[in-house]
Structures are given as structure tokens and as C-alpha cells.
Design an enzyme around this catalytic site. Structure first.
Site, PDB file in Angstrom:
ATOM      1  N   GLU A 202       0.839  -1.205   0.000  1.00 55.65           N
ATOM      2  CA  GLU A 202       0.000   0.000   0.000  1.00 55.65           C
ATOM      3  C   GLU A 202       0.874   1.255   0.000  1.00 55.65           C
ATOM      4  O   GLU A 202       0.819   2.078   0.931  1.00 55.65           O
ATOM      5  CB  GLU A 202      -0.948  -0.010   1.206  1.00 55.65           C
ATOM      6  N   GLU A 391      -5.539  -8.079  -1.439  1.00 61.98           N
ATOM      7  CA  GLU A 391      -6.204  -7.964  -0.135  1.00 61.98           C
ATOM      8  C   GLU A 391      -7.658  -7.614  -0.364  1.00 61.98           C
ATOM      9  O   GLU A 391      -7.957  -6.663  -1.105  1.00 61.98           O
ATOM     10  CB  GLU A 391      -5.593  -6.843   0.723  1.00 61.98           C
TER      11      GLU A 391
HETATM   12  C1  BGP Z   1      -4.453  -3.065   4.870  1.00 60.99           C
HETATM   13  C2  BGP Z   1      -3.093  -3.566   5.267  1.00 60.99           C
HETATM   14  C3  BGP Z   1      -3.072  -4.834   6.000  1.00 60.99           C
HETATM   15  C4  BGP Z   1      -4.299  -5.131   6.815  1.00 60.99           C
HETATM   16  C5  BGP Z   1      -5.598  -4.636   6.244  1.00 60.99           C
HETATM   17  C6  BGP Z   1      -6.768  -4.671   7.184  1.00 60.99           C
HETATM   18  O1  BGP Z   1      -4.450  -1.694   4.827  1.00 60.99           O
HETATM   19  O2  BGP Z   1      -2.237  -3.741   4.155  1.00 60.99           O
HETATM   20  O3  BGP Z   1      -1.864  -4.924   6.677  1.00 60.99           O
HETATM   21  O4  BGP Z   1      -4.162  -5.201   8.126  1.00 60.99           O
HETATM   22  O5  BGP Z   1      -5.480  -3.342   5.734  1.00 60.99           O
HETATM   23  O6  BGP Z   1      -6.728  -3.588   8.059  1.00 60.99           O
HETATM   24  P1  BGP Z   1      -6.901  -3.722   9.617  1.00 60.99           P
HETATM   25  O7  BGP Z   1      -5.929  -4.756  10.034  1.00 60.99           O
HETATM   26  O8  BGP Z   1      -6.612  -2.389  10.164  1.00 60.99           O
HETATM   27  O9  BGP Z   1      -8.299  -4.147   9.850  1.00 60.99           O
END
Ligand code: BGP
Length: 494
Positions: A202, A391
């Protein structure tokens, strides 16, 4: 059949949220290792120590709370604090079991991040740590047993701590050379075992969470812009090195992206949508498109940002853009110039207002049935390069029953709608999509809040927000659902 043969179905994780073993096997500390837990309402903190006085304290990380490390102090791990990354959900000691579970689901691909400080403990060491290399060798050998293709993120929200304390993180060009050495070392070492790499997770989070994205303590617009530029140069040099090592290695960009909706039909709202999209798309225009777009140059001019460039930087970006564009997408944001009409502030995702057409969960995230088709089309139209959803998923406070089962029908519903949406993008629009790796396939620590209770996985891990639990793994209902989806190559989503 919508999904092409060889479509890479799988799941995604990140070392700082999953791996643990933070001080084992010769690994050095990362910026993420100095990050405490938090919650939906309490921001995570970064801890520091003043080496001269011994004084310790903590600060926000600029993600909900400003980051202020006192003069003379350094980011540090201090006694008596709880840091979720240190054990996380302990992939370090459970990798065989976890990869076997992925194999049982039929995974074709496993996205994991390699821990830079496990390979080069200070980030800029001359020689790699053999124990670190051996760990990932064992992981990739295990993947090979089940025919699982690894997809490796070289830096997922972590910078070796030494690079932050010595150079201020990615705002300094001093990070470029060590990163490229690290990338080149692993691409050579794992030749034949790993074909797909992503450079920075990201990368556009440099704008919103620069401590996570670039190890930045100085979070000024100048530092963030320079941090991004240095990462672009490092990415281009990684693509160059990859192509020299083997034509089989592909290096992708990784962007956080989702649709932005106008709350009203006022054209001013559409303009706002365009500006918000520009905030993100300039990152892919540079890394995947190979050029700094005019709208970004104008914005930097308005903000008084002057990029420090070396001769040849722009040529390098143009000659070695990413081979493919991967992205995370959880849902859309809704924006408006009429906040008074929109009511609820806070939105369905990280920014904007609440969208009345979408329902949200406890963390404010919504199931948007069109977000993947919309984003896939937008990115494919813009770059005509292969895409990869690396993701997508939904965090939920799952409940494990006495018999070990977890009935996560809300997750199945979310994934069904999202997978249908990407299927439409392939079938109806002809988008070139390489794969889909659902986020957090085995429960792991939430990056935004540092909690365990915000779970994403197909596999439940017994661990709580205070770090208690047996770390035992159990299959959720979604485990069996996804197994069927993969077995039918996405034909049966029922
Ligand atoms: C993205 C990241 C991840 C992940 C995901 C979910 O932004 O790349 O690392 O964690 O989001 O977010 P969160 O864990 O804050 O729910």
C-alpha cells in the site's frame, strides 16, 4: 468459465501482523516492533527512549493521533509495554501447520511478507543473516509441497528500526541502496522458489500513515513526498535487478484503492471524487505508469514541495515501471461538499461520510457488492497491465463455539459478493486479473488497531487482545466455503 485456468486463488498475510519470533533467529527490530496495541477508539502508540537520559514515553503514529518524538529520543522497545507484533499469531513456529491448512483449502498462492530485518537485522548490513534466509527457505519448501505459489511483499509496513533512528526512514535516500541489496539478495537466493514480488505494501499509505509506510517520524508534506519518491526509485531498481536475474521474476506495485462515490448529484461532489482519486492514483501513475502526472506536479508546487532528485531518476521510473499492479480493496468511500445533509461523519471506510446504501460493521466497514468490478475496470482502463487483488476481506469479532466451530456466515456473504464482482469484471469487461488473495487468511493482528478481536481469517487462532491464548488453530465455516470456491475455480459461490 470466468476465471482462467491457473488463476491464483489464495490468502494474504504480513510478517508484522502474523509472523512473531520478533527477536529469534538473529532478526533485528522493526518500526512495527515498537508499536503498541490500540482499539477502534484508542489509537496505537509508538514508544521511544532518550539514550542520554534514559527517559521513556510514547506518541501517536500520525494515524488518528499526531506523532511527536522528543528531541534526542529514539523510537525504542521499552519494558512493560505490550507489542502485538512480537508474537503475533506465531507463524514463525506454526508455518508447517498453517501451510498445511492452506493446502487443504486448495490455495494456489500464499501472499506473505518477508521481514527485511530478519534478512538484514539493521537494514543496511553488508551480509545477510543465514538463519533468516533459512527460515524462508523452509517456508517456501513447505509451500511447494502443496503446489502453492508464494507472492512475497518485500516491505509490509515495516522498516528496520535502525534505518528510522539513523536516517529518519524513507525520507532519506540512504534507504534506497540497502533496500535494493536486500531485494537483490532474496531474489537471487530464492530463484526457482519465488517468482512474484511486491515492493512496498500500500505504497500510497505514505500519505496517511507514513510511520507504517516509510518509518517516518517527520511527517511533513515534504518528508512524505520525498519518502514516496525514494520508494519509487527503490522499486524501479528492484524491477531492473529482477529482470537481470531472471525473466521469470515479476515485480508488482501494491496500492490501497477503492471506489470513491459522490454523496449527491452536485457536480461539485464529482469534482471532489476526482481530487480524492488523484490523491491515490498519482502513486500508480508513477510506479506503474512510469511518470509523475501533471496534476501531482501542480499540487507539489502549491504545497511548496521540492523533490530531491538525482540525475537519471525520471528515466529510471519510465524505463522500469512495475510489471503488474496489485491492490487492496475492502470497500468504497463516499465524499460530499454537503456534509450537513449527509449526517454521519466517519464514513464507510477510512474517509468520507456514511453511504445510506451500504451497511457497516462494528469498525465502520461495509460490504460493497460493486467495489471490485469498479476498481478493476478503473485500473485496467488506465494502465492496461495485469492486475492482482492481493487484499480483500472483512474484520469481525468471531465467536468460537465449544466444539471449535466458528459460524462466520457474514464473512461468506461478504466474500461471495466481492468474488462475484471480480468475476463480472473478468467475464463482462475482460479485465486481465492474475489472482485473488483474501486478507488475513489465518487470523492475525489488525494493523489499524493492533487488536486480535478484529479477525479476518478462514482459520481461527486462539489468542486475545492481551496476548493470552493457546495459539491453537481451528477451521471456520468460511474455510469449507472457500475450499469449494477454489475447487470449482470460482464457479460455485453458493
Ligand atoms: C491493509 C493492510 C493490512 C491489513 C488490512 C486490514 O491496509 O495492508 O496490513 O491489516 O489493511 O486492516 P486492519 O488490520 O486495520 O483491519
Amino acid at each position: 468459465m470466468a476465471f482462467p485456468e491457473g488463476f491464483l486463488w489464495g490468502g494474504a498475510t504480513a510478517a508484522n501482523q502474523y509472523e512473531g519470533g520478533w527477536d529469534e533467529g538473529g532478526k533485528g527490530p522493526n518500526t512495527s516492533d515498537a508499536l503498541t496495541n490500540g482499539s477502534h477508539t484508542v489509537p496505537r502508540r509508538v514508544t521511544w527512549r532518550n539514550p542520554a537520559t534514559g527517559e521513556t514515553g510514547s506518541t501517536g503514529m500520525g494515524f488518528g493521533a499526531p506523532m511527536e518524538v522528543p528531541e534526542g529520543a529514539e523510537v525504542a522497545i521499552i519494558d512493560g509495554e505490550y507489542y502485538p507484533s512480537h508474537t503475533a499469531t506465531d507463524f514463525y513456529h506454526h508455518y508447517k501447520e498453517d501451510i498445511a491448512l492452506m493446502g487443504e483449502m486448495g490455495f494456489k498462492c500464499f501472499r506473505l511478507s518477508m521481514n527485511w530485518a530478519r534478512i538484514f537485522p539493521n537494514g543496511d548490513d553488508a551480509e545477510p543473516n543465514p538463519e533468516g534466509l533459512a527460515f524462508y527457505d523452509a517456508v517456501f519448501d513447505e509451500c511447494a509441497k502443496y503446489g502453492i505459489e508464494p507472492l512475497v511483499t518485500l516491505s509490509h509496513y515495516e522498516t528496520p528500526l535502525h534505518l528510522t533512528n539513523a536516517y529518519g526512514g524513507w525520507k532519506s535516500r540512504a534507504c534506497i541502496e540497502p533496500f535494493v541489496r536486500y531485494a537483490t539478495t532474496v531474489m537471487k537466493h530464492y530463484l526457482g522458489k519465488v517468482k512474484y514480488y511486491l515492493t512496498f505494501n500500500e505504497i500510497n499509505m505514505m500519505s496517511h500513515a507514513p510511520y507504517m509506510g516509510g518509518g517516518l517520524v517527520d511527517q511533513s508534506p515534504q518528508a512524505k513526498a520525498q519518502g514516496a519518491h525514494n520508494q519509487f526509485v527503490a522499486s524501479a531498481l528492484t524491477v531492473k535487478a529482477a529482470h537481470e536475474i531472471s525473466p521469470d521474476i515479476k515485480v508488482g506495485q501494491m496500492l490501497a484503492f477503492g471506489p470513491t462515490y459522490p454523496y449527491t448529484a452536485d457536480p461539485a461532489d464529482d469534482l471532489l471524487v476526482m481530487e480524492r482519486e488523484h490523491d491515490t492514483l498519482w502513486y500508480s501513475d508513477v510506479q506503474t505508469g512510469g511518470y509523475y502526472p501533471a496534476y501531482r506536479l501542480k499540487e507539489m508546487e502549491r504545497q511548496g514541495i521540492e523533490l530531491e532528485m538525482e540525475e537519471g531518476d525520471l528515466d529510471l521510473l519510465a524505463t522500469y515501471p512495475a510489471d503488474f499492479l496489485s491492490f487492496s480493496c475492502y470497500g468504497g468511500s463516499t465524499v460530499t461538499t454537503h456534509p450537513e445533509d449527509a449526517g454521519v461523519e466517519g464514513g464507510n471506510f477510512v474517509q468520507g461520510v456514511s453511504n445510506p446504501y451500504l451497511e457497516t460493521n462494528a469498525w465502520g466497514w461495509a460490504t460493497d457488492p460493486y467495489c471490485l468490478r469498479l476498481t478493476l475496470n478503473k485500473l485496467y482502463d488506465r494502465y492496461r497491465k495485469p492486475l492482482w487483488i492481493v487484499e480483500n476481506g472483512i474484520g469481525w469479532s468471531d465467536v468460537k463455539e465449544a466444539d471449535g466451530s466458528v459460524h462466520d456466515d457474514y464473512r461468506i456473504d461478504y466474500l461471495r459478493k466481492n468474488i462475484q464482482s471480480m468475476k463480472d469484471a473478468i467475464e463482462i469487461d475482460g479485465v486481465d486479473l492474475m489472482g485473488y488473495t483474501m486478507w488475513g487468511c489465518v487470523d492475525l493482528v489488525s494493523c489499524g488497531t493492533g487488536e486480535m478481536r478484529k479477525r479476518y481469517g478462514f482459520v481461527y487462532v486462539d489468542r486475545d487482545d492481551e496476548g493470552k491464548g493457546t495459539l491453537e488453530r481451528s477451521r471456520k465455516d468460511s474455510f469449507y466455503w472457500y475450499q469449494k470456491v477454489i475447487a470449482t475455480n470460482g464457479e460455485d459461490l453458493s
